[in-house]
Design a protein around this motif. Sequence first.
Motif, mmCIF file in Angstrom:
data_model
loop_
_atom_site.group_PDB
_atom_site.id
_atom_site.type_symbol
_atom_site.label_atom_id
_atom_site.label_comp_id
_atom_site.label_asym_id
_atom_site.label_seq_id
_atom_site.Cartn_x
_atom_site.Cartn_y
_atom_site.Cartn_z
ATOM 1 N N ALA A 24 5.004 13.830 47.910
ATOM 2 C CA ALA A 24 6.566 14.146 47.328
ATOM 3 C C ALA A 24 6.872 12.920 46.953
ATOM 4 C CB ALA A 24 7.237 14.820 48.420
ATOM 5 N N SER A 25 7.643 12.644 45.998
ATOM 6 C CA SER A 25 8.273 11.542 45.420
ATOM 7 C C SER A 25 9.775 11.494 45.461
ATOM 8 C CB SER A 25 7.884 11.355 43.689
ATOM 9 O OG SER A 25 6.359 11.283 43.613
ATOM 10 N N PRO A 26 10.501 10.768 46.477
ATOM 11 C CA PRO A 26 11.701 10.497 46.397
ATOM 12 C C PRO A 26 12.434 9.607 45.434
ATOM 13 C CG PRO A 26 10.709 9.298 48.109
ATOM 14 C CD PRO A 26 9.578 9.825 47.275
ATOM 15 N N HIS A 27 13.654 9.760 44.967
ATOM 16 C CA HIS A 27 14.239 8.946 44.048
ATOM 17 C C HIS A 27 15.842 9.148 44.375
ATOM 18 C CE1 HIS A 27 15.015 6.744 40.344
ATOM 19 N NE2 HIS A 27 16.090 7.705 40.164
ATOM 20 N N ILE A 28 16.607 7.967 44.012
ATOM 21 C CA ILE A 28 17.866 7.987 44.147
ATOM 22 C C ILE A 28 18.622 7.590 42.833
ATOM 23 C CG2 ILE A 28 19.921 6.723 45.309
ATOM 24 C CD1 ILE A 28 18.033 7.839 47.528
ATOM 25 N N SER A 29 19.507 8.536 42.528
ATOM 26 C CA SER A 29 20.283 8.290 41.341
ATOM 27 C C SER A 29 21.679 8.267 41.868
ATOM 28 C CB SER A 29 20.328 9.678 40.513
ATOM 29 O OG SER A 29 20.673 10.694 41.160
ATOM 30 N N ASN A 30 22.528 7.688 40.559
ATOM 31 C CA ASN A 30 23.914 7.225 40.754
ATOM 32 C C ASN A 30 24.091 5.785 41.692
ATOM 33 O OD1 ASN A 30 24.520 9.336 39.005
ATOM 34 N ND2 ASN A 30 25.266 10.784 40.771
ATOM 35 N N ALA A 31 23.174 5.374 41.863
ATOM 36 C CA ALA A 31 23.034 3.883 42.656
ATOM 37 C C ALA A 31 22.665 2.803 41.679
ATOM 38 C CB ALA A 31 22.358 4.272 43.686
ATOM 39 N N ASP A 32 23.374 1.705 41.762
ATOM 40 C CA ASP A 32 23.035 0.471 40.997
ATOM 41 C C ASP A 32 21.970 -0.324 41.512
ATOM 42 O OD1 ASP A 32 25.307 1.114 39.472
ATOM 43 O OD2 ASP A 32 26.634 0.009 40.417
ATOM 44 N N ILE A 33 21.866 -0.546 42.858
ATOM 45 C CA ILE A 33 21.019 -1.174 43.470
ATOM 46 C C ILE A 33 20.459 -0.470 45.016
ATOM 47 C CG2 ILE A 33 20.136 -3.269 44.629
ATOM 48 C CD1 ILE A 33 22.315 -4.858 42.973
ATOM 49 N N PHE A 34 19.298 -0.091 45.005
ATOM 50 C CA PHE A 34 18.729 0.667 46.096
ATOM 51 C C PHE A 34 17.289 0.220 46.442
ATOM 52 C CE2 PHE A 34 17.612 3.484 42.790
ATOM 53 C CZ PHE A 34 16.525 3.878 43.116
ATOM 54 N N PHE A 35 16.986 0.297 47.536
ATOM 55 C CA PHE A 35 15.638 0.072 48.104
ATOM 56 C C PHE A 35 14.840 1.276 48.907
ATOM 57 C CE2 PHE A 35 17.831 -3.767 47.233
ATOM 58 C CZ PHE A 35 17.060 -4.394 46.238
ATOM 59 N N LYS A 61 24.433 -0.952 46.463
ATOM 60 C CA LYS A 61 25.487 -0.812 45.490
ATOM 61 C C LYS A 61 25.380 0.498 44.787
ATOM 62 C CE LYS A 61 26.527 -5.838 44.712
ATOM 63 N NZ LYS A 61 27.956 -5.693 45.294
ATOM 64 N N ALA A 62 26.711 1.020 44.789
ATOM 65 C CA ALA A 62 26.818 2.311 44.036
ATOM 66 C C ALA A 62 28.347 2.681 43.762
ATOM 67 C CB ALA A 62 26.472 3.503 44.994
ATOM 68 N N ASN A 63 28.586 2.917 42.534
ATOM 69 C CA ASN A 63 29.930 3.232 41.839
ATOM 70 C C ASN A 63 30.322 4.559 41.775
ATOM 71 O OD1 ASN A 63 30.493 0.320 41.316
ATOM 72 N ND2 ASN A 63 29.126 0.398 39.570
ATOM 73 N N GLN A 64 29.349 5.443 42.188
ATOM 74 C CA GLN A 64 29.711 6.736 42.338
ATOM 75 C C GLN A 64 28.656 7.462 43.509
ATOM 76 O OE1 GLN A 64 28.262 9.107 38.703
ATOM 77 N NE2 GLN A 64 27.520 7.353 37.950
ATOM 78 N N PRO A 65 29.001 8.791 44.089
ATOM 79 C CA PRO A 65 28.295 9.063 45.005
ATOM 80 C C PRO A 65 26.703 9.419 44.612
ATOM 81 C CG PRO A 65 30.313 10.438 44.768
ATOM 82 C CD PRO A 65 30.321 9.484 43.434
ATOM 83 N N PRO A 66 26.012 8.576 45.470
ATOM 84 C CA PRO A 66 24.345 8.811 45.019
ATOM 85 C C PRO A 66 23.952 10.052 45.462
ATOM 86 C CG PRO A 66 25.179 6.826 46.581
ATOM 87 C CD PRO A 66 26.403 7.605 46.545
ATOM 88 N N VAL A 67 22.853 10.394 44.598
ATOM 89 C CA VAL A 67 22.128 11.911 45.015
ATOM 90 C C VAL A 67 20.658 11.507 45.011
ATOM 91 C CG1 VAL A 67 21.485 13.850 43.886
ATOM 92 C CG2 VAL A 67 23.669 12.863 43.591
ATOM 93 N N LEU A 68 20.261 12.133 46.226
ATOM 94 C CA LEU A 68 18.774 12.187 46.524
ATOM 95 C C LEU A 68 18.068 13.103 46.033
ATOM 96 C CD1 LEU A 68 16.485 10.800 48.424
ATOM 97 C CD2 LEU A 68 17.251 12.293 50.348
ATOM 98 N N PHE A 94 40.699 8.319 51.124
ATOM 99 C CA PHE A 94 41.472 9.303 50.669
ATOM 100 C C PHE A 94 41.848 9.303 49.333
ATOM 101 C CE2 PHE A 94 44.148 5.730 51.898
ATOM 102 C CZ PHE A 94 45.019 5.628 50.703
ATOM 103 N N THR A 95 41.487 8.355 48.568
ATOM 104 C CA THR A 95 41.465 8.259 46.976
ATOM 105 C C THR A 95 40.456 9.202 46.356
ATOM 106 O OG1 THR A 95 39.901 6.400 46.654
ATOM 107 C CG2 THR A 95 42.048 5.878 47.235
ATOM 108 N N ASN A 96 40.929 9.465 44.994
ATOM 109 C CA ASN A 96 39.867 10.333 44.168
ATOM 110 C C ASN A 96 38.867 9.612 43.653
ATOM 111 O OD1 ASN A 96 41.587 9.095 42.576
ATOM 112 N ND2 ASN A 96 42.323 10.638 41.553
ATOM 113 N N LYS A 97 38.744 8.465 44.166
ATOM 114 C CA LYS A 97 37.756 7.411 43.600
ATOM 115 C C LYS A 97 36.657 6.882 44.482
ATOM 116 C CE LYS A 97 37.068 3.405 40.365
ATOM 117 N NZ LYS A 97 37.802 2.393 39.447
ATOM 118 N N PHE A 98 35.388 6.979 44.066
ATOM 119 C CA PHE A 98 34.419 6.575 45.063
ATOM 120 C C PHE A 98 34.627 5.138 45.168
ATOM 121 C CE2 PHE A 98 30.671 7.218 47.279
ATOM 122 C CZ PHE A 98 29.664 6.083 47.016
ATOM 123 N N THR A 99 34.481 4.823 46.410
ATOM 124 C CA THR A 99 34.825 3.363 47.129
ATOM 125 C C THR A 99 33.999 3.002 47.900
ATOM 126 O OG1 THR A 99 36.416 4.188 48.615
ATOM 127 C CG2 THR A 99 37.580 3.759 46.467
#
Length: 452
Positions: A24-35, A61-68, A94-99
Amino acid sequence: VVESRGGIMDSIQRFSNLPTYLPASPHISNADIFFFLKEANQDIMRNSSLQSRVDSFFIYKANQPPVLNATYGPFSVEQPVPLDLMLTSASFGFTNKFTFNWKLKSHIINSSIYSNKPKIQTLFYIAGKDWDDYDSEEMLPCVKMFAFLESREVVASCRLTGHLGLCVVELELSPSWFSSPPPLVSEETASLEGITVELFYKIYAVDGECSPEDAKWENNIHAGEENEHQALSAMERIGSIVVYPNQDKLKQSSLRVDENIIIHLPLSPVREGDIVTFHVFLADYSLADQFVLRIRTAPGVRISDIRVSDADQWGVQEETDSARSSATLTCVHNDPGAEDRANTTSYEILQMDFEIDNASSLAGAQQITWQVEYPRDDSVSELVVSEIFVSRTMFVGIVPLAMDTEILNTAILTGRMVAVPVKVVAVQEDGSVVDVSDSTECRSADEDVVKV
């Protein structure tokens, strides 16, 4: 952690000499830097099954919720990474922005204040916020700061704004806090050591101007215990400040003219029109009972007043020029009995007020020269120079800001240089903030670790 299950029975594995693992091949999307990580002591049998596979990963680093996402042949599945695994900032949850990258940092401008100017200033800013990703319409939350002294408290708010996401909270303590110390603080301790005030903060969202959520949290002082649990349950500690009941004596420096005369002068910068007081002291164990003190000021600085601290002990005859830019002070001790003064400690003889001319457009260091003559011994000290720093803008503190509080050297893995922008801002007396980065210099304590 990725876990997938295949449809091939384990019994097949026992008859194969090939390495067995689930491809199986895993991948992370919506993340700027991941390992994806491999543990140094990882069990070799961990992924030796065709039924399941486990992989560890680290999102930096991620500017929006990451997806596996995981793929296996023609099959694919994805799932958002749970926020409780992301260690997101609870302050901004509590904010509506991913922080995920955001952290609220605080900096107390002055940890020592005085009862004549009992104003507390604290700068707050968001670390981890991309300074280039700025929307002028973005509404950042408010910060509320609390100051506690036993059962007494005061509160004030400000809204985080701008591409740096910063603001300065200002609050003033009531004079009643210093007229009588709190029940657990003795008057002697308060006078010698000052009074410690604890500072806390919390974040809240509001559409309009920042203001307390409850009418009881007005921008003034109130006492009582009914609000204490409600406030502390959502607060985070900033630190503490010490309030001294006397004038700003700690912010003075000593200038020794010679072995007998010491000048105490203020360190804080002044503005045009201000009056600065210098204190002339006789040094410890000094036997001097007669001397002439000569003073000369820079253009734009005039001698406005000369006061004898104890006229019963010292007589002072003053001569000044018409511009009051120079003065000659003849000081004679009224009781020349040296034996009585040989073991005394340093004490004040006189005070001199210097006024900064409003129309002089002064800026920078203005010099005042001092020299002592002893007519009885026919001796003269060296010329000594003191400085008054005149500033057109009154800065009360400077604060270095880093866009992120952490730096992870991933260059060896990605081939891209890692850099974190840094700015320096100055906080003025009125609470306004000025970017002074172009006027500052930064140095690295260790060039092998961090380069500036």
